[in-house]
Design a protein around this motif. Structure first.
Motif, short mmCIF file in Angstrom:
data_model
loop_
_atom_site.label_atom_id
_atom_site.label_comp_id
_atom_site.label_asym_id
_atom_site.label_seq_id
_atom_site.Cartn_x
_atom_site.Cartn_y
_atom_site.Cartn_z
N LEU A 141 -27.22 -47.05 25.52
CA LEU A 141 -26.10 -46.42 26.22
C LEU A 141 -25.20 -47.47 26.87
O LEU A 141 -23.97 -47.35 26.85
CB LEU A 141 -26.60 -45.43 27.27
N LEU A 142 -25.80 -48.50 27.44
CA LEU A 142 -25.03 -49.56 28.06
C LEU A 142 -24.19 -50.30 27.00
O LEU A 142 -23.02 -50.61 27.22
CB LEU A 142 -25.94 -50.54 28.79
N ALA A 143 -24.78 -50.56 25.84
CA ALA A 143 -24.04 -51.21 24.75
C ALA A 143 -22.87 -50.33 24.30
O ALA A 143 -21.77 -50.83 24.03
CB ALA A 143 -24.98 -51.52 23.58
N ALA A 144 -23.10 -49.02 24.22
CA ALA A 144 -22.03 -48.10 23.83
C ALA A 144 -20.90 -48.12 24.87
O ALA A 144 -19.72 -48.08 24.52
CB ALA A 144 -22.58 -46.69 23.66
N ALA A 145 -21.26 -48.21 26.14
CA ALA A 145 -20.25 -48.27 27.21
C ALA A 145 -19.45 -49.57 27.12
O ALA A 145 -18.22 -49.57 27.27
CB ALA A 145 -20.91 -48.14 28.58
N VAL A 146 -20.12 -50.68 26.85
CA VAL A 146 -19.43 -51.97 26.70
C VAL A 146 -18.47 -51.90 25.51
O VAL A 146 -17.32 -52.34 25.60
CB VAL A 146 -20.45 -53.12 26.52
N ASP A 147 -18.92 -51.31 24.40
CA ASP A 147 -18.05 -51.17 23.24
C ASP A 147 -16.82 -50.34 23.58
O ASP A 147 -15.70 -50.66 23.17
CB ASP A 147 -18.80 -50.53 22.07
N ALA A 148 -17.01 -49.25 24.33
CA ALA A 148 -15.89 -48.39 24.70
C ALA A 148 -14.89 -49.13 25.59
O ALA A 148 -13.67 -49.02 25.40
CB ALA A 148 -16.40 -47.13 25.40
N VAL A 149 -15.39 -49.91 26.55
CA VAL A 149 -14.50 -50.66 27.44
C VAL A 149 -13.73 -51.71 26.64
O VAL A 149 -12.52 -51.88 26.82
CB VAL A 149 -15.29 -51.31 28.59
N ARG A 150 -14.40 -52.41 25.75
CA ARG A 150 -13.72 -53.42 24.92
C ARG A 150 -12.63 -52.77 24.07
O ARG A 150 -11.55 -53.32 23.90
CB ARG A 150 -14.72 -54.12 24.01
N HIS A 151 -12.93 -51.59 23.53
CA HIS A 151 -11.95 -50.91 22.69
C HIS A 151 -10.76 -50.44 23.53
O HIS A 151 -9.60 -50.54 23.08
CB HIS A 151 -12.59 -49.73 21.95
N MET A 152 -11.00 -49.94 24.72
CA MET A 152 -9.90 -49.52 25.59
C MET A 152 -9.04 -50.73 25.98
O MET A 152 -7.81 -50.63 26.02
CB MET A 152 -10.43 -48.82 26.85
N GLU A 153 -9.67 -51.85 26.26
CA GLU A 153 -8.94 -53.06 26.61
C GLU A 153 -8.06 -53.50 25.44
O GLU A 153 -6.89 -53.84 25.62
CB GLU A 153 -9.92 -54.17 26.99
N TRP A 154 -8.62 -53.48 24.24
CA TRP A 154 -7.88 -53.85 23.04
C TRP A 154 -6.69 -52.91 22.84
O TRP A 154 -5.58 -53.35 22.53
CB TRP A 154 -8.81 -53.83 21.84
N THR A 155 -6.91 -51.61 23.03
CA THR A 155 -5.84 -50.63 22.88
C THR A 155 -4.72 -50.89 23.89
O THR A 155 -3.53 -50.86 23.55
CB THR A 155 -6.38 -49.20 23.06
N LEU A 156 -5.08 -51.18 25.12
CA LEU A 156 -4.10 -51.46 26.16
C LEU A 156 -3.29 -52.71 25.82
O LEU A 156 -2.06 -52.73 25.98
CB LEU A 156 -4.81 -51.64 27.50
N ILE A 157 -3.95 -53.73 25.31
CA ILE A 157 -3.25 -54.95 24.92
C ILE A 157 -2.27 -54.64 23.78
O ILE A 157 -1.11 -55.05 23.81
CB ILE A 157 -4.24 -56.05 24.51
N CYS A 158 -2.73 -53.88 22.78
CA CYS A 158 -1.87 -53.54 21.64
C CYS A 158 -0.66 -52.73 22.06
O CYS A 158 0.44 -52.91 21.53
CB CYS A 158 -2.67 -52.77 20.58
N LEU A 159 -0.83 -51.86 23.03
CA LEU A 159 0.28 -51.04 23.51
C LEU A 159 1.31 -51.86 24.28
O LEU A 159 2.49 -51.48 24.33
CB LEU A 159 -0.23 -49.91 24.40
N ASN A 160 0.90 -52.96 24.87
CA ASN A 160 1.80 -53.75 25.71
C ASN A 160 2.27 -55.05 25.07
O ASN A 160 2.95 -55.84 25.71
CB ASN A 160 1.13 -54.05 27.05
N VAL A 161 1.92 -55.27 23.82
CA VAL A 161 2.37 -56.47 23.11
C VAL A 161 3.72 -56.15 22.47
O VAL A 161 3.94 -55.04 21.99
CB VAL A 161 1.34 -56.88 22.03
N ASP A 162 4.62 -57.11 22.49
CA ASP A 162 5.92 -56.93 21.86
C ASP A 162 5.74 -56.51 20.40
O ASP A 162 4.84 -57.00 19.72
CB ASP A 162 6.69 -58.25 21.95
N LYS A 163 6.59 -55.62 19.93
CA LYS A 163 6.44 -55.06 18.58
C LYS A 163 6.45 -56.13 17.49
O LYS A 163 5.82 -55.96 16.45
CB LYS A 163 7.54 -54.04 18.30
N LYS A 164 7.13 -57.23 17.71
CA LYS A 164 7.22 -58.28 16.71
C LYS A 164 6.04 -59.24 16.77
O LYS A 164 5.83 -60.05 15.88
CB LYS A 164 8.53 -59.05 16.87
N SER A 165 5.25 -59.17 17.83
CA SER A 165 4.12 -60.08 17.99
C SER A 165 2.93 -59.61 17.16
O SER A 165 2.79 -58.43 16.86
CB SER A 165 3.70 -60.15 19.46
#
Length: 109
Positions: free
Chosen positions: A45-69
């Protein structure tokens, strides 16, 4: 047998798990018996939570990166015990791109 009842994180169980061949790891993964897994349910369960946090962080980064980057690669899930290392994705090299181009142009005939 006493060894079967040791906690999954014990030194003995870790050593036994590390000595498994890729075929034994695959057979163990196919059985799908979580109660006999090298990790406890809490650790899974802890590993699943870590995976979820990493994925949310990645999603947040992708949403805030310039479209051309260039977007970062998605995060790899935590490696679970009993699973072999992940295979790397195939990379398109110049040689393989040229071969593909030739095949598409009818070069295989």
């Amino acid at each position: 047998m006493v060894i079967e009842h040791l906690p999954p994180e014990s030194h003995t169980m870790t050593a036994l798990r590390n000595d498994l061949t890729p075929q034994q790891l695959a057979a163990q993964a196919d059985k799908g018996e979580p109660e006999k897994a090298p990790w406890s349910q809490q650790e899974q369960l802890l590993a699943a939570a870590v995976d979820a946090v990493r994925h949310m962080e990645w999603t947040l980064i992708c949403l805030n990166v310039d479209k051309k980057s260039k977007r970062p690669d998605p995060p790899e899930p935590m490696r679970r015990p009993g699973a072999g290392p992940r295979k790397k994705k195939a990379q398109l090299t110049n040689k393989s791109a040229n071969t593909l181009f030739e095949l598409l142009q009818g070069g295989a005939a």
